[in-house]
Design a protein around this motif. Structure first.
Motif, mmCIF file in Angstrom:
data_model
loop_
_atom_site.group_PDB
_atom_site.id
_atom_site.type_symbol
_atom_site.label_atom_id
_atom_site.label_comp_id
_atom_site.label_asym_id
_atom_site.label_seq_id
_atom_site.Cartn_x
_atom_site.Cartn_y
_atom_site.Cartn_z
ATOM 1 N N ILE A 91 52.747 44.507 24.922
ATOM 2 C CA ILE A 91 52.253 45.864 25.167
ATOM 3 C C ILE A 91 53.452 46.791 25.124
ATOM 4 O O ILE A 91 54.508 46.493 25.705
ATOM 5 N N VAL A 92 53.292 47.889 24.384
ATOM 6 C CA VAL A 92 54.396 48.822 24.205
ATOM 7 C C VAL A 92 54.070 50.133 24.924
ATOM 8 O O VAL A 92 53.028 50.272 25.542
ATOM 9 N N SER A 93 54.966 51.079 24.790
ATOM 10 C CA SER A 93 54.888 52.288 25.601
ATOM 11 C C SER A 93 53.611 53.077 25.401
ATOM 12 O O SER A 93 53.187 53.805 26.277
ATOM 13 N N GLY A 94 52.961 52.943 24.249
ATOM 14 C CA GLY A 94 51.712 53.673 24.015
ATOM 15 C C GLY A 94 50.490 52.950 24.536
ATOM 16 O O GLY A 94 49.361 53.349 24.272
ATOM 17 N N ASN A 95 50.690 51.860 25.260
ATOM 18 C CA ASN A 95 49.609 51.042 25.826
ATOM 19 C C ASN A 95 48.802 50.277 24.786
ATOM 20 O O ASN A 95 47.685 49.842 25.079
ATOM 21 N N GLN A 96 49.341 50.171 23.582
ATOM 22 C CA GLN A 96 48.694 49.316 22.591
ATOM 23 C C GLN A 96 49.205 47.889 22.739
ATOM 24 O O GLN A 96 50.364 47.672 23.045
ATOM 25 N N PHE A 97 48.308 46.945 22.498
ATOM 26 C CA PHE A 97 48.677 45.541 22.460
ATOM 27 C C PHE A 97 48.838 45.104 21.008
ATOM 28 O O PHE A 97 47.993 45.401 20.185
ATOM 29 N N TYR A 98 49.922 44.388 20.719
ATOM 30 C CA TYR A 98 50.124 43.814 19.395
ATOM 31 C C TYR A 98 50.162 42.299 19.547
ATOM 32 O O TYR A 98 50.964 41.775 20.318
ATOM 33 N N PHE A 99 49.312 41.632 18.791
ATOM 34 C CA PHE A 99 49.237 40.181 18.835
ATOM 35 C C PHE A 99 49.967 39.563 17.649
ATOM 36 O O PHE A 99 49.965 40.123 16.545
ATOM 37 N N GLY A 100 50.537 38.378 17.870
ATOM 38 C CA GLY A 100 51.016 37.563 16.769
ATOM 39 C C GLY A 100 49.839 36.832 16.145
ATOM 40 O O GLY A 100 48.703 36.931 16.605
#
Lengths: 109, 113
Positions: A91-100
């Protein structure tokens, strides 16, 4: 561009053969890293959250660790029921989750 | 306690039709996320809600996709004029806080023929 890479793509282990899965990330503003387990045809199941480098979490045969650029999921003496796809997410600063894309683990009896 | 539920579990529709996918989050969870997952891939972010409003919809692929959460609980993902490329597993997740761990539902498998 924010990116999460998992390796290996697939891993076959004999029952009792310990190993590690890797999740490397290049993101700005990391707020946390998560590990999930996903069985075929089901939604991911939460395992661990790690927030800062040096942090470790354990649960049964699984142990997750975090550095500034990657995380490892260590599996000690795996059993066939540990067979699943293991997903890493940040989870990054914009509150988005990025999955592998996940590591597909098969444990052979 | 009850986890996240999604209905239907499977949906088969013809190209060009409209579909609605429903998500019931864990009670009290303020954040709700929608993802799309293709075979062999990780979940791909679509949209998330904090309460009733869509806080970030930047992952929606185009204007055929829309989601609502009118009372801050149940959410519906709506897809207009479906295309074969929309076929995927659609996952919903809720969390007590936006930045905390997410709890996923079982997903809706959408097939567009």
């Amino acid at each position: 561009e924010d990116q999460v890479t998992q390796s290996p793509e697939a891993l076959r282990l004999q029952e009792g053969e310990s190993s590690s899965l890797n999740c490397s990330y290049t993101v700005s503003g990391l707020r946390g890293l998560f590990w999930y387990r996903q069985d075929p045809g089901k939604g991911p199941e939460f395992l661990f959250t790690l927030y800062s480098a040096g942090e470790e979490k354990e649960k049964e045969r699984l142990k997750a660790t975090l550095t500034k650029k990657e995380s490892f999921l260590h599996i000690t003496a795996p059993k066939p029921e540990d067979s699943a796809t293991y997903l890493c997410a940040v989870i990054v600063s914009g509150n988005q989750f990025y999955f592998g894309t996940g590591t597909s683990l098969t444990v052979i009896p | 306690g009850a986890g996240v539920s999604q209905t239907p579990s499977n949906k088969v529709t013809e190209k060009g039709k409209y579909v609605e996918l429903r998500c019931d989050p864990i009670s009290g969870h303020t954040a709700l996320y929608w993802y799309r997952q293709s075979l062999g891939q990780g979940p791909e972010f679509l949209i998330y809600f904090q309460g009733t409003g869509a806080a970030d919809d930047s992952g929606l692929p185009n204007d055929r996709f829309f989601a609502v959460r009118p009372e801050g609980s149940v959410s519906t993902l709506k897809i207009q004029r479906t295309e074969r490329g929309d076929s995927a597993m659609y996952l919903c997740a809720s969390s007590p806080l936006v930045s905390s761990e997410q709890y996923f539902g079982p997903g809706t498998r959408l097939t567009v023929t």
